[in-house]
Write an enzyme that holds these catalytic residues in place. Structure first.
Site, PDB file in Angstrom:
ATOM      1  N   ASP A   1       1.540   3.097  -6.203  1.00  0.00           N
ATOM      2  CA  ASP A   1       1.060   4.185  -6.809  1.00  0.00           C
ATOM      3  C   ASP A   1       1.925   4.454  -8.052  1.00  0.00           C
ATOM      4  O   ASP A   1       2.242   3.886  -8.693  1.00  0.00           O
ATOM      5  CB  ASP A   1       1.013   5.385  -5.544  1.00  0.00           C
ATOM      6  CG  ASP A   1       0.161   6.432  -6.133  1.00  0.00           C
ATOM      7  OD1 ASP A   1      -0.841   6.635  -6.306  1.00  0.00           O
ATOM      8  OD2 ASP A   1       0.958   7.451  -6.432  1.00  0.00           O
TER       9      ASP A   1
ATOM     10  N   HIS B   1      -6.221   2.566  -0.784  1.00  0.00           N
ATOM     11  CA  HIS B   1      -5.094   2.922  -1.827  1.00  0.00           C
ATOM     12  C   HIS B   1      -3.688   2.472  -1.086  1.00  0.00           C
ATOM     13  O   HIS B   1      -2.805   2.229  -1.803  1.00  0.00           O
ATOM     14  CB  HIS B   1      -5.273   4.129  -2.041  1.00  0.00           C
ATOM     15  CG  HIS B   1      -4.066   4.495  -3.313  1.00  0.00           C
ATOM     16  ND1 HIS B   1      -4.234   3.943  -4.721  1.00  0.00           N
ATOM     17  CD2 HIS B   1      -3.092   5.460  -3.087  1.00  0.00           C
ATOM     18  CE1 HIS B   1      -3.046   4.581  -5.155  1.00  0.00           C
ATOM     19  NE2 HIS B   1      -2.500   5.084  -4.258  1.00  0.00           N
TER      20      HIS B   1
END
Length: 329
Positions: free
Chosen positions: A107, A306
């Site tokens: 991320d 994610h």
């Protein structure tokens, strides 16, 4: 009878860095692999990778990025510019008594890791990016780009960029908000393609939370894992973490001299095929032959969202250890 070797002990450090102090969690010995988390996480997001990398013969070190956990939280978004975060990472390597490291991030940590390899190739000999691909500096001002991504509504990055706004939404119920945010981006709980409203935008005067999948928790997030995150953010608040979003236009100014520059270090990219970031940043992924000329692995994991290293820890560990082993070849 042959005994299974005991896991390497876990050590916690508070290291002197430009941030003030950086909390680092270490396991194993050997070549240094520095692990950088994203939003809204802490070093704990690498709990599955630390022992796996240690068992494979590496000195694995996961840090709390400045603004998070037990690391310093300087006031003001200017202190969260990319150049500052890269300086912290390089200082961690020195404070651990090493001259170089492989850096791996997820991320926002992936973006920090990429810029570590771009700006300090003398320290970072290879870079792994999970969830977010490398996009070279340059192009339009970030705030202008994100302002156009929500259509008639407001994209979450623009929402986060306004000081205090997201804090007012999150901090009255950190645990509940984190549960919804993690669920919205996990493959087993995210809204489907036929959901009436996208979960990464807000209506006028609305919140992100009202679009989260209600009453759902991803399989990887049990009470212990949720507690590990929620207790830290309840203690620290969210301002330090959110300041990364608020520093993006300053990055654009700081890094103008590196516009379009490729990373010339061995690289790895791993992402979940169900991660919205893969779609948003498709052009960056398509540009890898130019932007990552030393790319040695590009993996999209089917059925994964994610939170790559937490949703699919065993597969992530296998990819990482094989890539690391190949760096010496």
């Amino acid at each position: 009878m042959q005994r299974t070797p005991s896991p390497a002990p876990t050590k916690h450090h508070l290291l002197d860095t430009p941030a003030g102090r950086t909390h680092a969690v270490e396991q194993g010995s050997g070549p240094l692999v520095l692990l950088l988390h994203g939003f809204p996480e802490t070093w704990h997001s690498w709990r599955h990778q630390l022992p796996a990398l240690a068992a494979a013969g590496y000195r694995a070190v996961a840090i709390d990025v400045r603004g998070y956990g037990r690391s310093s939280r300087p006031a003001g978004s200017d202190h969260y510019r990319m150049t500052e975060l890269v300086a912290d990472a390089a200082a961690v390597v020195r404070a651990l008594g090493e001259r170089e490291a492989v850096v791996v991030g997820h991320d926002w940590g992936a973006t920090i890791a990429a810029h570590c390899a771009l700006l300090r190739p003398d320290v970072f000999r290879a870079v792994g990016m999970l969830g977010v691909p490398y996009a070279p500096p340059g192009g339009p001002r970030p705030s202008e780009v994100f302002a156009g991504m929500g259509g008639e509504e407001e994209f979450y990055v623009s929402y986060f960029q306004e000081p205090g706004r997201a804090e007012r939404e999150i901090e009255p119920d950190v645990r509940g908000w984190l549960t919804g945010f993690y669920a919205a981006l996990s493959a087993d709980t995210m809204p489907g393609p036929d959901a009436p409203d996208p979960h990464f935008v807000t209506r006028a005067g609305g919140t992100l939370r009202e679009r989260f999948p209600a009453g759902r928790r991803p399989a990887w997030l049990d009470d212990a894992q949720l507690d590990a995150y929620a207790q830290e953010f309840e203690r620290t608040g969210l301002e330090g973490a959110l300041n990364r979003y608020r520093a993006m236009d300053r990055d654009w100014e700081d890094l103008a001299g590196h516009a379009g520059e490729p990373i010339r270090r061995p690289a790895l990219f791993v992402a979940g095929a169900e991660d919205a970031s893969v779609g948003w940043l498709k052009d960056a992924i398509d540009a890898f032959p130019t932007t990552l000329p030393e790319l040695r692995g590009n993996h999209l994991l089917d059925g994964c969202g994610h939170w790559v290293q937490q949703e699919r820890p065993e597969e992530t560990n296998e990819i990482l250890t094989e890539w690391l082993a190949g760096l010496s070849g």
